[in-house]
Structure formats: C-alpha cells, structure tokens
Scaffold this motif. Structure first.
Motif, PDB file in Angstrom:
ATOM      1  N   LEU A 130       0.839  -1.359  -0.357  1.00  0.00           N
ATOM      2  CA  LEU A 130       0.152  -0.110   0.063  1.00  0.00           C
ATOM      3  C   LEU A 130       0.725   1.223   0.073  1.00  0.00           C
ATOM      4  N   GLY A 131       1.959   1.203   0.391  1.00  0.00           N
ATOM      5  CA  GLY A 131       2.982   2.139   0.009  1.00  0.00           C
ATOM      6  C   GLY A 131       2.776   3.176   1.291  1.00  0.00           C
ATOM      7  N   THR A 132       3.520   4.109   1.720  1.00  0.00           N
ATOM      8  CA  THR A 132       3.873   4.665   2.904  1.00  0.00           C
ATOM      9  C   THR A 132       3.354   6.288   2.662  1.00  0.00           C
ATOM     10  N   TYR A 133       2.560   7.320   3.378  1.00  0.00           N
ATOM     11  CA  TYR A 133       3.177   9.043   3.108  1.00  0.00           C
ATOM     12  C   TYR A 133       4.069   8.635   2.422  1.00  0.00           C
ATOM     13  N   GLY A 134       5.776   8.678   3.095  1.00  0.00           N
ATOM     14  CA  GLY A 134       7.304   9.400   2.626  1.00  0.00           C
ATOM     15  C   GLY A 134       6.941   8.983   1.328  1.00  0.00           C
ATOM     16  N   GLU A 135       6.547   7.768   0.970  1.00  0.00           N
ATOM     17  CA  GLU A 135       6.449   6.934  -0.805  1.00  0.00           C
ATOM     18  C   GLU A 135       5.715   8.431  -1.706  1.00  0.00           C
ATOM     19  N   ALA A 136       4.171   8.637  -0.640  1.00  0.00           N
ATOM     20  CA  ALA A 136       4.061   9.004  -1.849  1.00  0.00           C
ATOM     21  C   ALA A 136       4.102  10.298  -2.186  1.00  0.00           C
ATOM     22  N   VAL A 141       7.049  14.210  -5.245  1.00  0.00           N
ATOM     23  CA  VAL A 141       8.174  15.506  -5.697  1.00  0.00           C
ATOM     24  C   VAL A 141       9.156  14.869  -6.949  1.00  0.00           C
ATOM     25  N   TYR A 142       9.137  13.650  -7.435  1.00  0.00           N
ATOM     26  CA  TYR A 142       9.614  13.076  -8.575  1.00  0.00           C
ATOM     27  C   TYR A 142       8.669  13.761 -10.216  1.00  0.00           C
ATOM     28  N   GLN A 143       7.628  13.663  -9.648  1.00  0.00           N
ATOM     29  CA  GLN A 143       6.398  13.928 -10.754  1.00  0.00           C
ATOM     30  C   GLN A 143       6.700  15.245 -10.924  1.00  0.00           C
ATOM     31  N   MET A 144       6.312  16.607 -10.633  1.00  0.00           N
ATOM     32  CA  MET A 144       6.939  17.827 -10.655  1.00  0.00           C
ATOM     33  C   MET A 144       8.669  17.959 -10.956  1.00  0.00           C
ATOM     34  N   PHE A 145       9.556  17.625 -10.545  1.00  0.00           N
ATOM     35  CA  PHE A 145      10.623  17.537  -9.931  1.00  0.00           C
ATOM     36  C   PHE A 145      10.597  17.424 -12.273  1.00  0.00           C
TER      37      PHE A 145
END
Length: 476
Positions: A130-136, A141-145
């Motif tokens: 399910l992932g973590t908040y940090g990974e979300a 961040v990477y989508q934006m950068f």
C-alpha cells in the motif's frame, strides 16, 4: 481417513504456496539493488523490468506499487545517463501508475480481509503493498521535478498541487506524533530565534528575519523538507503573479523554520523575500541526491516447542531497517568565483526510519499473530492424526517445513530512493563553466548554454565509487 486425506492435501497446497514464493522482497531485488548502487543504470533497468513484468505489471499484483516505484527510478536514471528522453517519459508513466494504485487503495480502505488472511497462512507479503506517506510524497516530488526538467511547466504546476495534498495527508495522519515531537522540543532553546549562535557581525536585517521565521520544527519528518522547498522554488521562479510569490515566501519560510541552521535556506528566504524574480542575477543551483535509502531485511527466530510427544518449530520472522552508509557525503560546485558546498536539505533516511519506527509495533504484532496462527494450524493437524503413526509423522514433517518455509517478513519498501538530498547555489561564472565535485573528486565540467539566467545541475550519486548520473536544465 477422510480427515487425514484432506489434511495431507491442505499441507501440500500450503507447501506449494510457501516454496513457490517464500523469498522476501529484499532478496528478490538484491541483484537489481547491486547494479543500481554501482551506477550501472542500464543493467539495473533490465533487471527491474524483468521483475516488474513477472510480479508487478497488473493492478492485482501484490508488488505492483513498490515495483512501479523501483522501475520509475531505474528508468529515469537510465534515460538521463543515456540522454534518451523516452526513458524519462516512461518513468513518468510508472509514477502515474503508482498514483493510480495509491488512490485505488485509499478508496478501498486498504487491502481486503481475504488478502490479509492469505498472507497470514502463507507469507507476510502476500497482499497488496500500500505504500507509505513518505513514498507518496516522493512520488509527487519526482513527478513535479521531472516535469520541470522536461520543460512541462503546466504539468509541474499540477504536480505541485498534488505534492501539497500528499503533505497535508501525512500531517493529518501523524498529527499526534507531530504534536508530541513539538512538545518535546518546547523545553529546548528555539534555534530559530536564538541568534547567539551566529556571528556578532550578522546584519541586523538577517537577525530580524531569523527571529520572524515560523517555528516548524517537528514537521520535517512528515512533510519532507525538500518537497516544501521545491514548491517554494517553483512558485518563485515560475510564478504567474502575486499569489504565486506569496506561496513561495510562505513555503520557503516554513522549510527554513524546520532548520534555521541552514545557511542555504536562510539565503533563499532572503532572496525570495527581497528580490524580484525578474531581476535575479544569473544563478546555478545544484541538486544532489546521494546514496540509497534504507532497505528492510528480515531476521528470524526458530524456536523448538515440545508438547507431549511432539515437537514443533515455531518460526518468527520480523523486519529490520538497514541503513546503507556507502555514499558521497559532500558535493560542491567549482567555478571561477570559487567553491560552494551543498547543504543537506532532507535526510530521506530519517524520514523513512521514522515511518518504520512508527509502524514497528503493528509489524511486530502481526508477525507474532501469524506465528501463533500457523503454529495452531500445525498443532491441530498433529492432534487430528495422532492415532495414525504414519500420518502423524507426515503431518509433523510437513508442518515443520511449512512453518520454516513461510517464515518470511514483509520487507517491501522502495530501495531506489536516495539517502540524502542536498543543495547549493552559486552565481553564474562569466565563462559559464561549472565543475561538479563529489567528496573532493572532480566528476564533470558542465558548459552551460548562453541562454537562460537560472540553471539546475542535477546529480544522482549512488555508492561512493560508482559513476554518478549528471544532467542540467534551464529554469528561466
């Protein structure tokens, strides 16, 4: 006899499941992580693509999200390293899939009861990651950068909004922990207003500015300081008007309030607050992502338990966070104007370690519960076959193998994120030549084009002796 027959079939099925997928996640990606850490970007990409196709290509795959995260990073750096934009765009597709899965899981309220039950009977990671908040947050961040890198500013603006949303979700989910952290800090001297640590030669204006910074300590492990800085950077340099510049100033002040010791952040507060973007001097920024984020591995306890005339091996696997300390600690830009060293803006290690610690009690409780459940199943089988010596021996054998073979902890986490993110800023030299150094060793001299006043040099280093990936792009 029918009971015995059914039990034998049950254990055969369980054994097939256990032996068919009993390796932990960190073991399955060990070869990929080794290539990635060595800076062999294309080899790493080939290995993660193979895993992705077999274990993560469908939305029902348990490892779909975590392998999409790994693939996004491997694809991105393979594209930068080979100067192939198609790979970079492919990395964005992987991140979009992560976003899709994240939203689906959130809408469903997480994994189903069936998935959790299946994982309790087989291996601990036999349910959707399910992932973590940090990974979300790192996903946004990477989508934006990456959108900024590709010059797709409208897309980057959308991702900036998404990034803010992910930060708010993390803050809301961790409100109690943040309050506790801030209460623990309240008894200590506030570094944001204690200017005694600074030189007596500090200007009155800077002292006043430092005292006016908000005290946002305690948030840094939940909102990702680099994410907050990136939002500020975007709205300052790509701002469309007063509202954007207000957002830039609010964000840069918040991130500086998390660490007023950072000279880089304090200087950025001054720049964003006092300098019109239209009059900014020619500038070069360095963004350095170093090392590898911590991995999760498993450790096991196998304890023999004797009950009557039977012995059962009780297996308990539990997760352990492992830091990877082989990385370049110092990055710098060398120009005719001198040398500027990067400062750490975000310890991804610290963010992930905090999330791991916060969830550890639940992880350990789950491991113990699963251990007891499997032990009870095996004990029940032995009781049911106690009047048949041959069946009892077979049940004991299969039962003990089953307990050991399925003794696997859930070690899933994205292994491809950096350990640390640092930044530096320098004035553009007249010859527009900038040399990148890592731990004092020259890596590459970049000749920046004559057009554009503001540039970013982006460096991704892996293990210390691995070849880093270096690129650059124009901001404005």
């Amino acid at each position: 006899m029918k009971i015995i027959c059914h039990l034998e079939k049950f254990f055969l099925v369980i054994m097939a499941l256990a032996l068919g997928g009993c390796s932990a996640y960190h073991e399955r990606i060990a070869s990929y992580r080794s290539s990635y850490a060595s800076g062999h970007t294309m080899a790493a990409l080939e290995k993660i693509e193979s895993l992705y196709e077999s274990d993560g290509s469908t939305d029902t795959s348990y490892d779909a999200m975590v392998l999409s995260l790994e693939a996004s990073q491997a694809t991105r750096f393979a594209g930068i390293d080979s100067n192939d934009e198609s790979y970079i765009r492919e990395s964005q597709k992987h991140l979009q899939r992560v976003e899709h899965l994240y939203n689906n899981y959130k809408a469903k309220g997480g994994a189903s009861l069936f998935d959790y039950t299946a994982s309790s009977l087989t291996v601990a990671d036999a349910f959707p990651y399910l992932g973590t908040y940090g990974e979300a947050i790192m996903t946004a961040v990477y989508q934006m950068f990456t959108s900024m890198q590709l010059g797709e500013i409208d897309e980057a603006r959308l991702y900036a909004s998404r990034l803010y949303q992910r930060q708010q979700e993390s803050v809301a989910a961790n409100a109690g922990r943040i309050t506790e952290a801030r209460e623990n800090l309240s008894s200590t001297s506030n570094a944001n207003v204690n200017t005694a640590q600074y030189s007596s030669e500090m200007s009155e204006m800077r002292q006043k500015m430092l005292k006016s910074l908000p005290d946002t300590r305690g948030y840094e492990l939940y909102v990702n300081p680099f994410a907050e800085y990136l939002i500020a950077f975007f709205h300052y340099y790509y701002g469309r008007g007063a509202e954007d510049y207000d957002i830039a100033q609010q964000c840069i002040r918040r991130v500086a309030g998390m660490n007023a010791q950072s000279d880089f952040l304090v200087q950025e507060v001054e720049r964003f607050s006092t300098t019109s973007v239209a009059t900014v001097e020619p500038t070069v920024y360095l963004v350095h992502e170093a090392g590898l984020a911590p991995s999760i591995e498993d450790e096991s306890l196998v304890i023999p338990v004797v009950a009557g005339n039977t012995a059962t091996l009780v297996s308990l696997a539990y997760p352990v966070l492992k830091a990877d300390n082989d990385y370049c600690k110092n990055a710098s830009l060398v120009t005719t104007n001198g040398t500027v060293f990067a400062e750490e803006i975000c310890s991804v290690d610290a963010v992930f370690a905090k999330e791991f610690d916060d969830s550890y009690a639940a992880r350990l409780t789950h491991a113990i519960t699963v251990c007891l459940l499997k032990t009870a199943i095996v004990a029940g089988g032995q009781v049911a076959t106690r009047d048949n010596a041959a069946a009892l021996v077979g049940t004991m054998l299969f039962g003990n193998i089953y307990l050991v073979a399925t003794n696997v902890a859930d070690t899933r986490t994205c292994n491809s994120f950096p350990k640390s993110i640092s930044m530096a800023r320098t004035t553009m030299p007249k010859n527009r030549k900038v040399k990148v150094q890592l731990d004092g060793r020259s890596q590459k001299e970049v000749q920046l084009p004559v057009d554009g006043n503001v540039w970013i040099i982006y460096v991704r280093s892996f293990h210390r002796n691995a070849k880093p990936v270096i690129t650059y792009f124009k901001v404005r």
